[in-house]
Design an enzyme around this catalytic site. Structure first.
Site, short mmCIF file in Angstrom:
data_model
loop_
_atom_site.label_atom_id
_atom_site.label_comp_id
_atom_site.label_asym_id
_atom_site.label_seq_id
_atom_site.Cartn_x
_atom_site.Cartn_y
_atom_site.Cartn_z
N GLY A 84 0.90 -1.22 0.01
CA GLY A 84 0.04 0.03 -0.02
C GLY A 84 0.87 1.15 0.00
N GLU A 121 1.73 1.96 -3.59
CA GLU A 121 0.24 2.34 -4.32
C GLU A 121 -0.14 3.78 -3.94
OE1 GLU A 121 -1.67 -1.10 -2.46
OE2 GLU A 121 -2.33 -1.73 -4.35
N GLU A 127 2.56 -8.16 -1.38
CA GLU A 127 1.39 -8.84 -0.84
C GLU A 127 1.35 -10.05 -1.01
OE1 GLU A 127 1.47 -5.91 -2.50
OE2 GLU A 127 0.26 -4.35 -1.89
N1 DAK Z 1 1.86 -3.55 8.92
C1 DAK Z 1 2.11 -3.49 10.25
N2 DAK Z 1 3.46 -3.33 11.08
C2 DAK Z 1 4.44 -3.41 10.21
C3 DAK Z 1 4.33 -3.22 8.82
C4 DAK Z 1 3.13 -3.46 8.31
N3 DAK Z 1 2.88 -3.56 6.67
N4 DAK Z 1 5.79 -3.29 8.24
C5 DAK Z 1 6.53 -3.04 9.34
N5 DAK Z 1 5.79 -3.18 10.48
C6 DAK Z 1 6.25 -3.38 11.73
C7 DAK Z 1 7.00 -4.42 12.21
O1 DAK Z 1 5.94 -5.52 12.59
C8 DAK Z 1 7.86 -4.16 13.38
O2 DAK Z 1 7.06 -3.92 14.30
P1 DAK Z 1 7.46 -4.36 16.02
O3 DAK Z 1 7.59 -6.05 15.62
O4 DAK Z 1 8.74 -3.76 16.09
O5 DAK Z 1 6.61 -4.18 16.84
C9 DAK Z 1 8.23 -2.59 12.88
O6 DAK Z 1 7.29 -2.33 11.88
C10 DAK Z 1 9.67 -2.66 12.12
O7 DAK Z 1 9.40 -3.86 11.07
P2 DAK Z 1 10.64 -4.98 11.05
O8 DAK Z 1 11.11 -5.32 12.54
O9 DAK Z 1 10.11 -5.98 10.25
O10 DAK Z 1 11.90 -4.17 10.11
P3 DAK Z 1 13.05 -4.92 9.22
O11 DAK Z 1 13.87 -3.91 9.03
O12 DAK Z 1 13.41 -6.08 9.96
O13 DAK Z 1 12.04 -5.36 7.94
C11 DAK Z 1 10.48 -4.88 6.13
C12 DAK Z 1 11.41 -4.13 7.21
C13 DAK Z 1 9.62 -3.79 5.33
C14 DAK Z 1 11.15 -5.89 5.23
C15 DAK Z 1 9.38 -5.72 7.06
O14 DAK Z 1 8.99 -4.95 8.11
C16 DAK Z 1 8.29 -6.18 5.93
O15 DAK Z 1 8.31 -7.14 5.27
N6 DAK Z 1 6.76 -5.54 6.31
C17 DAK Z 1 5.81 -5.91 5.66
C18 DAK Z 1 5.92 -5.51 4.41
C19 DAK Z 1 4.60 -6.02 3.55
O16 DAK Z 1 4.16 -7.04 3.25
N7 DAK Z 1 3.97 -4.90 2.96
C20 DAK Z 1 2.60 -5.19 2.38
C21 DAK Z 1 1.31 -5.07 3.28
S1 DAK Z 1 -0.13 -5.50 2.55
C22 DAK Z 1 -6.46 -1.42 0.13
C23 DAK Z 1 -5.41 -0.57 0.55
C24 DAK Z 1 -3.98 -0.66 0.90
C25 DAK Z 1 -3.65 -2.39 0.83
C26 DAK Z 1 -5.00 -3.23 0.51
C27 DAK Z 1 -6.21 -2.72 0.09
N8 DAK Z 1 -7.74 -0.82 -0.09
C28 DAK Z 1 -7.90 0.51 -0.10
C29 DAK Z 1 -8.72 -2.02 -0.01
C30 DAK Z 1 -2.43 -2.56 1.19
C31 DAK Z 1 -2.13 -3.72 1.52
C32 DAK Z 1 -0.61 -4.08 2.03
O17 DAK Z 1 0.14 -3.12 1.73
#
Ligand code: DAK
Length: 259
Positions: free
Chosen positions: A110, A113, A133
């Protein structure tokens, strides 16, 4: 709403409104509250006659690491449908003034996006763009499959969306996702300078130019050309068109009125 929790709002230069995503503990994950605040601040700047362009940025570590996964994890389909999330995000794309996304660090899901909903993207050398995602069992839901594909083309978009390929700032530049790459310490300054330059231009022409360029992503060429022509003719009804052309003939700087 002016009492924000998850964003910081500034006026760093004449004509420029700056919104900083500010959830440092969550890499600026886009919670519903954060997005509501972004939309509210952007709409307030859009309605402010002293503002001509906006800058949206995050932190050095992350523009935004995506929607808030923890907030979404337990939601069911009907809850998501009725959450107002889509409507909230869509309101940002109705902002009439140009928005420049200044991206450093993670720009994922997001977050990417959201950046693509802006009009100009500037990347710091540290920026990393991706649509991960697929790793959490879903697909992009805020335009990733559509906007990214139109911008970077099918093959790269497929790699990014199907297989979590992340691209760096130089790759994003080559793919047309961003228009320039700058040193991290220059990122916000460059974005603000660009916004200030745009804000100093003829406001109605800027607004309609943004609308016309964005139309290119939504319609056929012939319909887009018709739309452009209509807006072009419309501008001949503005004082700024008369002033701009007269100033050219008189070899002086134009003074814009925004009407
Ligand atoms: N959501 C919640 N918390 C998150 C997060 C996220 N997307 N990304 C990171 N954090 C949090 C981690 O949980 C961690 O929190 P604590 O454990 O310290 O409490 C903190 O941020 C630091 O993250 P990391 O410890 O993981 O840090 P690293 O440097 O090791 O890793 C990383 C960084 C960016 C590679 C990793 O955090 C990661 O993979 N994050 C998730 C990335 C991801 O999968 N993003 C896509 C999410 S799904 C919509 C609108 C939008 C969307 C859908 C629909 N509509 C309007 C209908 C969007 C969907 C998405 O984006």
């Amino acid at each position: 709403m002016t009492d924000y929790h998850d964003i910081l709002v500034e006026r760093p230069a004449p004509g420029v409104g700056l919104i900083r995503l500010h959830r440092p503990d969550a890499l600026n994950a886009l919670s519903r509250r954060l997005m509501a605040e972004v939309v509210d601040a952007a709409q307030a700047f859009d309605a402010d006659p002293d503002i001509g362009a906006l800058v949206l940025t995050g932190s050095e570590r992350a523009f935004a690491a995506g929607a808030d996964i923890k907030e979404m994890a337990a939601a069911g389909a009907v809850e998501m449908l009725n959450s107002g999330m889509i409507e909230s995000w869509a309101r940002l794309s109705r902002v009439k003034k140009p928005i420049i996304a200044a991206v450093a660090g993670h720009c994922l899901g997001g977050g990417n996006e959201l950046a693509m909903m802006c009009d100009i993207l500037i990347a710091a050398e540290t920026a990393k763009f991706g649509q991960p995602e697929i790793n959490i069992g879903v697909i992009p839901g805020a335009g990733g499959t559509q906007r990214l594909t139109r911008i970077v083309g099918k093959s790269l978009a497929m790699e990014m969306i199907l297989n979590d390929r992340r691209i760096n700032a130089q790759e994003a530049l080559a793919a047309g996702l961003v228009s320039r790459v700058v040193a991290p310490e220059r990122l916000v300054d460059e974005a603000v300078e660009l916004a200030q330059q745009i804000a100093a231009r003829a406001p109605v022409a800027v607004q309609l130019a943004k609308a016309a360029v964005n139309k290119a992503y939504e319609t056929s060429l012939s319909e887009g050309l018709e739309y452009e022509k209509t807006l072009f003719y419309f501008l001949f009804g503005t004082e700024d068109q008369k002033e701009g052309m007269q100033a050219f003939a008189e070899k002086r700087a134009a003074v814009w009125q925004g009407r």
